[in-house]
Design an enzyme around this catalytic site. Structure first.
Site, PDB file in Angstrom:
ATOM      1  NE  ARG A  39      33.731  41.831  46.779  1.00 53.55           N
ATOM      2  CZ  ARG A  39      34.951  41.552  47.236  1.00 53.55           C
ATOM      3  NH1 ARG A  39      35.216  41.623  48.522  1.00 53.55           N
ATOM      4  NH2 ARG A  39      35.901  41.195  46.398  1.00 53.55           N
ATOM      5  CE  LYS A 206      42.013  39.478  50.518  1.00 59.70           C
ATOM      6  NZ  LYS A 206      40.723  39.190  49.901  1.00 59.70           N
ATOM      7  N   GLY A 359      37.532  43.837  45.892  1.00 52.79           N
ATOM      8  CA  GLY A 359      36.649  44.522  46.836  1.00 52.79           C
ATOM      9  C   GLY A 359      37.179  45.897  47.198  1.00 52.79           C
ATOM     10  N   GLY A 383      41.131  38.610  43.391  1.00 56.77           N
ATOM     11  CA  GLY A 383      41.836  37.331  43.224  1.00 56.77           C
ATOM     12  C   GLY A 383      41.143  36.451  42.189  1.00 56.77           C
TER      13      GLY A 383
HETATM   14  N1  LIG Z   1      51.800  49.595  51.258  1.00 61.21           N
HETATM   15  C1  LIG Z   1      50.777  48.991  51.846  1.00 61.21           C
HETATM   16  N2  LIG Z   1      50.910  48.484  53.091  1.00 61.21           N
HETATM   17  C2  LIG Z   1      49.873  47.877  53.714  1.00 61.21           C
HETATM   18  N3  LIG Z   1      48.651  47.725  53.161  1.00 61.21           N
HETATM   19  C3  LIG Z   1      48.479  48.211  51.916  1.00 61.21           C
HETATM   20  C4  LIG Z   1      49.517  48.858  51.202  1.00 61.21           C
HETATM   21  N4  LIG Z   1      49.030  49.229  49.997  1.00 61.21           N
HETATM   22  C5  LIG Z   1      47.732  48.847  49.961  1.00 61.21           C
HETATM   23  N5  LIG Z   1      47.382  48.240  51.111  1.00 61.21           N
HETATM   24  C6  LIG Z   1      46.061  47.722  51.522  1.00 61.21           C
HETATM   25  O1  LIG Z   1      45.630  46.719  50.621  1.00 61.21           O
HETATM   26  C7  LIG Z   1      44.261  46.506  50.888  1.00 61.21           C
HETATM   27  C8  LIG Z   1      43.583  45.899  49.705  1.00 61.21           C
HETATM   28  O2  LIG Z   1      44.262  44.727  49.304  1.00 61.21           O
HETATM   29  P1  LIG Z   1      43.586  43.555  48.476  1.00 61.21           P
HETATM   30  O3  LIG Z   1      42.574  42.863  49.313  1.00 61.21           O
HETATM   31  O4  LIG Z   1      44.702  42.726  47.937  1.00 61.21           O
HETATM   32  O5  LIG Z   1      42.842  44.329  47.295  1.00 61.21           O
HETATM   33  P2  LIG Z   1      41.440  44.025  46.584  1.00 61.21           P
HETATM   34  O6  LIG Z   1      40.393  43.882  47.667  1.00 61.21           O
HETATM   35  O7  LIG Z   1      41.191  45.183  45.696  1.00 61.21           O
HETATM   36  O8  LIG Z   1      41.638  42.739  45.840  1.00 61.21           O
HETATM   37  C9  LIG Z   1      43.702  47.871  51.253  1.00 61.21           C
HETATM   38  O9  LIG Z   1      42.961  47.744  52.449  1.00 61.21           O
HETATM   39  C10 LIG Z   1      44.953  48.748  51.424  1.00 61.21           C
HETATM   40  O10 LIG Z   1      44.932  49.538  52.586  1.00 61.21           O
HETATM   41  O1  LIG Z   2      37.670  40.072  49.011  1.00 63.95           O
HETATM   42  C1  LIG Z   2      37.790  39.105  48.277  1.00 63.95           C
HETATM   43  O2  LIG Z   2      38.743  39.006  47.322  1.00 63.95           O
HETATM   44  P1  LIG Z   2      39.634  40.233  46.706  1.00 63.95           P
HETATM   45  O3  LIG Z   2      40.295  40.975  47.852  1.00 63.95           O
HETATM   46  O4  LIG Z   2      40.649  39.517  45.870  1.00 63.95           O
HETATM   47  O5  LIG Z   2      38.724  41.070  45.898  1.00 63.95           O
HETATM   48  C2  LIG Z   2      36.827  37.947  48.299  1.00 63.95           C
HETATM   49  O6  LIG Z   2      35.743  38.188  49.173  1.00 63.95           O
HETATM   50  C3  LIG Z   2      37.548  36.673  48.663  1.00 63.95           C
HETATM   51  O7  LIG Z   2      38.045  36.755  49.963  1.00 63.95           O
HETATM   52  P2  LIG Z   2      39.327  35.866  50.384  1.00 63.95           P
HETATM   53  O8  LIG Z   2      40.516  36.378  49.595  1.00 63.95           O
HETATM   54  O9  LIG Z   2      39.472  36.062  51.870  1.00 63.95           O
HETATM   55  O10 LIG Z   2      39.011  34.430  50.022  1.00 63.95           O
END
Ligand SMILES: Nc1ncnc2c1ncn2[C@@H]1O[C@H](COP(=O)(O)OP(=O)(O)O)[C@@H](O)[C@H]1O
Ligand SMILES: O=C(OP(=O)(O)O)[C@H](O)COP(=O)(O)O
Length: 404
Positions: A39, A206, A359, A383
């Site tokens: 990023r 998330k 991310g 997101g």
């Molecule tokens: N079964 C699980 N239990 C807890 N955490 C998890 C699990 N599967 C994935 N994760 C965690 O989800 C995190 C990423 O989630 P998220 O922020 O939603 O994805 P992104 O950043 O790609 O949008 C990673 O740090 C990973 O360790």
């Molecule tokens: O990591 C982010 O989003 P992502 O996990 O959905 O890729 C962005 O920096 C937004 O962060 P936020 O979901 O805490 O508002």
């Protein structure tokens, strides 16, 4: 989108002018070490162009989800250091967001140089539900950059109605940054006349945020794969016990509705058939692959199991379009990276139009050593991409169109 963009701003001329740039510098950290600087690299071109054109560049960004007050765990200090290394010029970090330190640093800023403000989420007004609070903070941010312009370049955060993303565009003349425009340009291909089968794979942690997009996705996709922390609320909704796995208890009824809706619409909803059930959340936690019908009460699922990894890869193989957000497991721990690796490898092998967003998902692709050019696009937003794919108006984009 008919909004002014960075090139318009550059041709107006920025020599000696303040420009406030909102970037998404929310990088994964291990302690204070950045584990993936994707990023920061993605934010660089806009910042660099402005600095080279002689602007006084003030960068605002968030890191993690601090609770509206300073928290050393979420300082942007490592990010300022990395940004400076990549720019080839030191990037001083203000000790606060709009306080004395930020005022002094921005007031003394030389033309063509860059400063980073401390984490915008150290101020509760950034994420306040009250628009009056957010507008007040936006006005204070604008006051740091008298006569300035605002460039919205944090694609990963444009789905947030927050002061430094949304309200700020009403107080400073606003321009879309190159990253935001480039991301929207690619994602458009996933909404206009998408090639089918269209498969979306969701995982990550998330869960409550991202469960919300599913109702809408069910009207658009042919197949939905659910892994990662997202899977357990679905498994529980189907009547299985999930032990101590991530669970969004309050959204169980909503998820039951998704299961019924998917069936009604003929959308294939693919859930894990096995998981790696671990004794605790640790890299070296004892674990075993268990059927989803037999997750022990004292274990947590930290990855999809090997049979699920195979199943998911198969369900991706015939897709013409794939969007993937959210790791399939805790890939940061080698023992629980297998599911994420299987999905990433399936996408690399595929001839489909493949987009991975988020991310951590993007970080996973790089950390697992997969070739970045194996994907049609790696997006900085998870997101944000999902909400765009839903067809929702993104607040940070609406603000640029003067709709705030
Ligand atoms: N079964 C699980 N239990 C807890 N955490 C998890 C699990 N599967 C994935 N994760 C965690 O989800 C995190 C990423 O989630 P998220 O922020 O939603 O994805 P992104 O950043 O790609 O949008 C990673 O740090 C990973 O360790
Ligand atoms: O990591 C982010 O989003 P992502 O996990 O959905 O890729 C962005 O920096 C937004 O962060 P936020 O979901 O805490 O508002």
């Amino acid at each position: 989108m008919s909004v002014k963009n960075l090139d318009d701003l550059l041709s107006e001329g920025v020599q000696g002018r303040y420009v406030l740039v909102r970037s998404d510098l929310n990088v994964p950290l291990d302690g204070s070490a950045i584990t993936d600087d994707g990023r920061v690299r993605a934010a660089l071109p806009t910042i660099k162009k402005l600095a080279e054109a002689g602007a006084k560049v003030v960068v605002a960004a968030h890191l993690g989800r601090p609770k509206g007050e300073p928290d050393p765990k979420f300082t942007l200090a490592p990010v300022a250091r990395r940004l400076g290394e990549l720019l080839g010029a030191e990037v001083p970090l203000a000790g606060d967001l709009v306080g004395e330190s930020a005022k002094a640093l921005t007031a003394g800023l030389a033309d063509g140089s860059v400063v980073l403000l401390e984490n915008v989420r150290f101020d509760a007004r950034e994420t306040s539900k009250d628009a009056v609070d957010r507008s007040e903070l936006a006005a204070e941010l604008a006051a740091l950059t008298p006569g300035g312009a605002f460039v919205s370049d944090g694609f990963g955060v444009v789905h947030r109605k927050q002061a430094s993303v949304y309200e700020i565009a009403a107080v400073l003349p606003a321009y879309a940054g190159g990253l935001v425009l480039a991301e929207l340009d690619v994602l458009k291909k996933l909404t206009d006349d998408v090639k089918r089968p269209y498969v979306v794979a969701l995982g990550g942690s998330k869960v409550s945020d991202k469960l919300g997009v599913i109702a809408n996705l069910l009207t658009k996709v042919d197949r939905l794969l659910i892994g990662g922390g997202m899977a357990y609320t679905f498994l529980k909704a189907k009547g299985y016990e999930v032990g101590t796995s991530l669970l969004q208890e309050d959204q169980l009824d909503q998820v039951k509705g998704f299961l019924a809706e998917a069936e009604k619409r003929g959308v294939e909803l693919v859930l894990p058939v096995d998981v790696l059930a671990a004794e605790g959340f640790a890299a070296d936690a004892a674990h075993e692959a268990v059927d989803v019908t037999a997750i022990p009460a004292d274990r947590m699922g930290l990855d999809i199991g090997p049979r699920s990894a195979e199943l998911f890869a198969r369900k991706l193989a015939d897709a013409a379009t794939v969007f993937w957000n959210g790791p399939m497991g805790v890939f940061e721990f080698e023992a629980f990276a297998g599911g994420t690796r299987a999905v990433a490898e399936a996408l690399v092998k595929s001839d489909a139009f493949t987009v991975v967003g988020g991310g951590d998902s993007a970080a996973a692709v790089r950390q697992l050593g997969l070739p970045e050019d194996g994907f049609s696009h790696i997006s900085t937003g998870g997101g944000a991409s999902l909400e765009y794919l839903e067809g929702k108006e993104l607040p940070g984009v609406a603000a640029l169109e003067g709709k705030n």
